[in-house]
Design a protein around this motif. Sequence first.
Motif, PDB file in Angstrom:
ATOM      1  N   ARG A   7       0.913  -1.153   0.196  1.00 16.32           N
ATOM      2  CA  ARG A   7      -0.142   0.035  -0.319  1.00 16.32           C
ATOM      3  C   ARG A   7       0.712   1.393   0.413  1.00 16.32           C
ATOM      4  NH1 ARG A   7      -2.812  -0.439   5.198  1.00 16.32           N
ATOM      5  NH2 ARG A   7      -2.170   0.806   5.393  1.00 16.32           N
ATOM      6  N   MET A   8       1.037   2.220  -0.762  1.00 16.50           N
ATOM      7  CA  MET A   8       1.140   3.463  -1.151  1.00 16.50           C
ATOM      8  C   MET A   8       0.475   4.326  -0.308  1.00 16.50           C
ATOM      9  SD  MET A   8       3.345   1.496  -2.899  1.00 16.50           S
ATOM     10  CE  MET A   8       4.178   3.701  -2.539  1.00 16.50           C
ATOM     11  N   GLU A   9       1.799   5.433   0.479  1.00 20.20           N
ATOM     12  CA  GLU A   9       1.461   6.528   1.468  1.00 20.20           C
ATOM     13  C   GLU A   9       2.511   6.995   1.135  1.00 20.20           C
ATOM     14  OE1 GLU A   9      -1.571   7.457   3.495  1.00 20.20           O
ATOM     15  OE2 GLU A   9      -2.384   5.201   3.318  1.00 20.20           O
ATOM     16  N   VAL A  46      10.068   2.105  -5.979  1.00 24.89           N
ATOM     17  CA  VAL A  46       8.488   2.463  -5.697  1.00 24.89           C
ATOM     18  C   VAL A  46       7.969   3.819  -4.920  1.00 24.89           C
ATOM     19  CG1 VAL A  46       6.443   1.446  -5.601  1.00 24.89           C
ATOM     20  CG2 VAL A  46       7.690   0.254  -6.499  1.00 24.89           C
ATOM     21  N   GLN A  47       8.793   3.692  -3.548  1.00 31.88           N
ATOM     22  CA  GLN A  47       7.922   4.972  -2.707  1.00 31.88           C
ATOM     23  C   GLN A  47       8.769   5.798  -3.308  1.00 31.88           C
ATOM     24  OE1 GLN A  47       6.402   3.957  -0.040  1.00 31.88           O
ATOM     25  NE2 GLN A  47       6.535   6.444  -0.522  1.00 31.88           N
ATOM     26  N   SER A  48       9.778   5.420  -4.031  1.00 30.94           N
ATOM     27  CA  SER A  48      10.715   6.781  -4.142  1.00 30.94           C
ATOM     28  C   SER A  48       9.387   7.905  -5.254  1.00 30.94           C
ATOM     29  CB  SER A  48      12.002   6.705  -4.908  1.00 30.94           C
ATOM     30  OG  SER A  48      12.320   8.182  -5.771  1.00 30.94           O
ATOM     31  N   MET A  49       9.353   6.849  -6.445  1.00 30.17           N
ATOM     32  CA  MET A  49       8.484   6.759  -7.334  1.00 30.17           C
ATOM     33  C   MET A  49       7.026   7.218  -6.636  1.00 30.17           C
ATOM     34  SD  MET A  49       9.037   3.881  -9.933  1.00 30.17           S
ATOM     35  CE  MET A  49       7.952   4.277 -11.231  1.00 30.17           C
ATOM     36  N   TYR A  50       6.773   6.915  -6.273  1.00 34.19           N
ATOM     37  CA  TYR A  50       5.020   7.627  -5.689  1.00 34.19           C
ATOM     38  C   TYR A  50       5.599   8.890  -4.993  1.00 34.19           C
ATOM     39  CZ  TYR A  50       1.202   7.912  -3.579  1.00 34.19           C
ATOM     40  OH  TYR A  50      -0.173   8.391  -2.101  1.00 34.19           O
ATOM     41  N   ASP A  51       6.299   8.921  -4.069  1.00 37.83           N
ATOM     42  CA  ASP A  51       6.653  10.724  -2.799  1.00 37.83           C
ATOM     43  C   ASP A  51       6.370  11.463  -4.371  1.00 37.83           C
ATOM     44  OD1 ASP A  51       6.460   8.927  -0.573  1.00 37.83           O
ATOM     45  OD2 ASP A  51       8.858   9.293  -0.342  1.00 37.83           O
ATOM     46  N   GLY A  52       7.306  10.816  -5.566  1.00 37.20           N
ATOM     47  CA  GLY A  52       7.398  12.315  -6.937  1.00 37.20           C
ATOM     48  C   GLY A  52       5.707  12.497  -7.177  1.00 37.20           C
ATOM     49  N   LEU A  53       5.102  12.008  -7.019  1.00 36.57           N
ATOM     50  CA  LEU A  53       3.904  11.846  -7.731  1.00 36.57           C
ATOM     51  C   LEU A  53       3.481  13.014  -6.754  1.00 36.57           C
ATOM     52  CD1 LEU A  53       2.360   8.946  -7.730  1.00 36.57           C
ATOM     53  CD2 LEU A  53       3.198  10.386  -9.659  1.00 36.57           C
ATOM     54  N   PHE A  54       3.853  13.757  -5.407  1.00 33.93           N
ATOM     55  CA  PHE A  54       3.036  14.842  -4.721  1.00 33.93           C
ATOM     56  C   PHE A  54       4.459  15.761  -4.821  1.00 33.93           C
ATOM     57  CE2 PHE A  54       1.299  11.036  -3.390  1.00 33.93           C
ATOM     58  CZ  PHE A  54       0.680  11.583  -2.624  1.00 33.93           C
ATOM     59  N   GLU A  55       3.817  17.279  -4.905  1.00 35.33           N
ATOM     60  CA  GLU A  55       4.417  18.763  -4.431  1.00 35.33           C
ATOM     61  C   GLU A  55       4.439  18.679  -2.626  1.00 35.33           C
ATOM     62  OE1 GLU A  55       3.766  23.209  -4.853  1.00 35.33           O
ATOM     63  OE2 GLU A  55       3.701  22.248  -6.699  1.00 35.33           O
ATOM     64  N   ASN A  56       5.789  18.619  -2.070  1.00 33.25           N
ATOM     65  CA  ASN A  56       5.895  18.975  -0.920  1.00 33.25           C
ATOM     66  C   ASN A  56       6.672  19.697  -0.692  1.00 33.25           C
ATOM     67  OD1 ASN A  56       5.260  18.411   2.005  1.00 33.25           O
ATOM     68  ND2 ASN A  56       6.232  16.743   2.252  1.00 33.25           N
ATOM     69  N   ASN A  57       6.078  21.502  -0.448  1.00 32.13           N
ATOM     70  CA  ASN A  57       7.848  22.078  -0.913  1.00 32.13           C
ATOM     71  C   ASN A  57       6.560  22.791   1.114  1.00 32.13           C
ATOM     72  OD1 ASN A  57       5.705  24.645  -0.823  1.00 32.13           O
ATOM     73  ND2 ASN A  57       6.211  23.730  -3.424  1.00 32.13           N
ATOM     74  N   ASN A  98      -2.657  -6.457  -2.691  1.00 32.62           N
ATOM     75  CA  ASN A  98      -2.363  -5.625  -3.419  1.00 32.62           C
ATOM     76  C   ASN A  98      -3.506  -4.432  -3.300  1.00 32.62           C
ATOM     77  OD1 ASN A  98      -1.739  -3.231  -5.135  1.00 32.62           O
ATOM     78  ND2 ASN A  98      -1.580  -4.621  -6.608  1.00 32.62           N
ATOM     79  N   GLU A  99      -2.813  -3.552  -2.005  1.00 37.72           N
ATOM     80  CA  GLU A  99      -4.384  -2.175  -2.111  1.00 37.72           C
ATOM     81  C   GLU A  99      -3.428  -0.491  -2.955  1.00 37.72           C
ATOM     82  OE1 GLU A  99      -4.669  -1.750   1.247  1.00 37.72           O
ATOM     83  OE2 GLU A  99      -5.541  -4.053   1.897  1.00 37.72           O
ATOM     84  N   VAL A 100      -2.601  -0.933  -3.738  1.00 32.49           N
ATOM     85  CA  VAL A 100      -1.648   0.132  -4.677  1.00 32.49           C
ATOM     86  C   VAL A 100      -2.949   0.710  -5.760  1.00 32.49           C
ATOM     87  CG1 VAL A 100      -0.330   0.358  -6.322  1.00 32.49           C
ATOM     88  CG2 VAL A 100       0.309  -0.739  -4.681  1.00 32.49           C
ATOM     89  N   ALA A 101      -3.448   2.125  -5.323  1.00 29.57           N
ATOM     90  CA  ALA A 101      -4.390   2.438  -6.487  1.00 29.57           C
ATOM     91  C   ALA A 101      -3.866   4.266  -6.252  1.00 29.57           C
ATOM     92  CB  ALA A 101      -6.049   2.401  -5.909  1.00 29.57           C
ATOM     93  N   ILE A 102      -4.076   4.044  -7.590  1.00 32.86           N
ATOM     94  CA  ILE A 102      -3.388   5.754  -7.835  1.00 32.86           C
ATOM     95  C   ILE A 102      -4.075   5.655  -8.851  1.00 32.86           C
ATOM     96  CG2 ILE A 102      -2.823   6.977  -8.793  1.00 32.86           C
ATOM     97  CD1 ILE A 102      -0.499   5.555  -7.200  1.00 32.86           C
TER      98      ILE A 102
END
Length: 102
Positions: A7-9, A46-57, A98-102
């Motif tokens: 699962r992605m968080e 995969v986690q790095s790719m997922y985190d890259g889907l967010f803008e965080n500043n 598998n609980e990945v859903a985007i």
Amino acid sequence: MKVIKIRMEYSCYPMWVYNETGELIDNDLVEEIEVDGKIDKILIEVQSMYDGLFENNSTNFEFIGFRNEVDRAMFFEKIGNVINLIKEEIGGKYIIENEVAI
């Protein structure tokens, strides 16, 4: 039987481990899988790719999504591949979900 959920968080390791009663045991690689092995490296990627889907500043935290369908397909292919590797290595000891859903 214990359960592993992929699962992605944001900013969390993507493997979530639950006991037989559904209580969260850990949010980390299970001990049966070698740390710094192939599965761990893919999960970190995969986690790095997922985190890259967010803008965080300092002023904004927002989901921005994939740049294109190719990136999205590659992400989900990696998820599928790593789940298959986990099942091959320890599938008999855990239920893998598998609980990945985007």
